[in-house]
Design a protein around this motif. Structure first.
Motif, mmCIF file in Angstrom:
data_model
loop_
_atom_site.group_PDB
_atom_site.id
_atom_site.type_symbol
_atom_site.label_atom_id
_atom_site.label_comp_id
_atom_site.label_asym_id
_atom_site.label_seq_id
_atom_site.Cartn_x
_atom_site.Cartn_y
_atom_site.Cartn_z
ATOM 1 N N LYS A 102 -21.420 -23.026 78.155
ATOM 2 C CA LYS A 102 -21.829 -24.196 78.933
ATOM 3 C C LYS A 102 -22.723 -23.708 80.052
ATOM 4 O O LYS A 102 -22.295 -22.976 80.921
ATOM 5 C CB LYS A 102 -20.608 -24.924 79.476
ATOM 6 N N GLU B 161 -23.555 -33.520 85.133
ATOM 7 C CA GLU B 161 -23.332 -33.168 86.545
ATOM 8 C C GLU B 161 -22.021 -32.469 86.727
ATOM 9 O O GLU B 161 -21.130 -32.516 86.045
ATOM 10 C CB GLU B 161 -23.397 -34.429 87.398
ATOM 11 N N ASN C 124 -25.488 -24.772 83.044
ATOM 12 C CA ASN C 124 -26.018 -25.836 83.890
ATOM 13 C C ASN C 124 -27.513 -25.684 84.131
ATOM 14 O O ASN C 124 -28.162 -26.606 84.593
ATOM 15 C CB ASN C 124 -25.294 -25.861 85.240
#
Length: 134
Positions: free
Chosen positions: A106, A134, A108
């Motif tokens: 994961k 977010e 960002n």
């Protein structure tokens, strides 16, 4: 000039990697010395039936371990890699999956749909339009 600039930059990176590796090796050697001293202290304490005080050595080993982790993090940053949270293998920053264990990563800073790097604070990917989580 651009080629010489790139070569100079690469030489600086290699020099910094060597310096960091040297600092890590120094701390690792000192940790081994501390463990050897602890072993001697234990031997003497068993032989003389006394209670040894390892607290200074334990503190030094903990400090050395923390410093080594910081140096390793600096080295990974310089090399453009990070550790897989599942298997701890070093993998390139741009990876979406670990090549060793297959763990989906994961990220960002990379679009989860198309893999394009995201600009800081972006709400949507500039390439595919996917909403940034977010």
């Amino acid at each position: 000039t651009e080629a010489s600039s790139n070569l100079s930059m690469k030489a600086k990176e290699i020099s910094e990697q060597s310096r960091l590796n040297g600092e890590i090796a120094k701390r690792e050697a000192r940790k081994k010395e501390c463990f050897a001293i602890m072993g001697e202290m234990h031997y003497i304490s068993v032989k003389e039936q006394t209670e040894p005080d390892y607290s200074a050595l334990v503190s030094e080993i903990d400090t050395l371990s923390g410093e080594m982790e910081e140096l390793k993090a600096d080295l990974r940053k310089l090399k453009g890699v990070f550790l897989c949270p599942n298997c701890n293998m070093e993998i390139p920053n741009s990876s979406l999956f670990c090549p060793n264990c297959g763990q989906q990563l994961k990220r960002n800073d990379i679009c989860s749909n198309c893999g394009v790097p995201l600009e800081s604070g972006a709400k949507f990917c500039v390439k595919c339009g996917t909403r940034v989580a977010e």
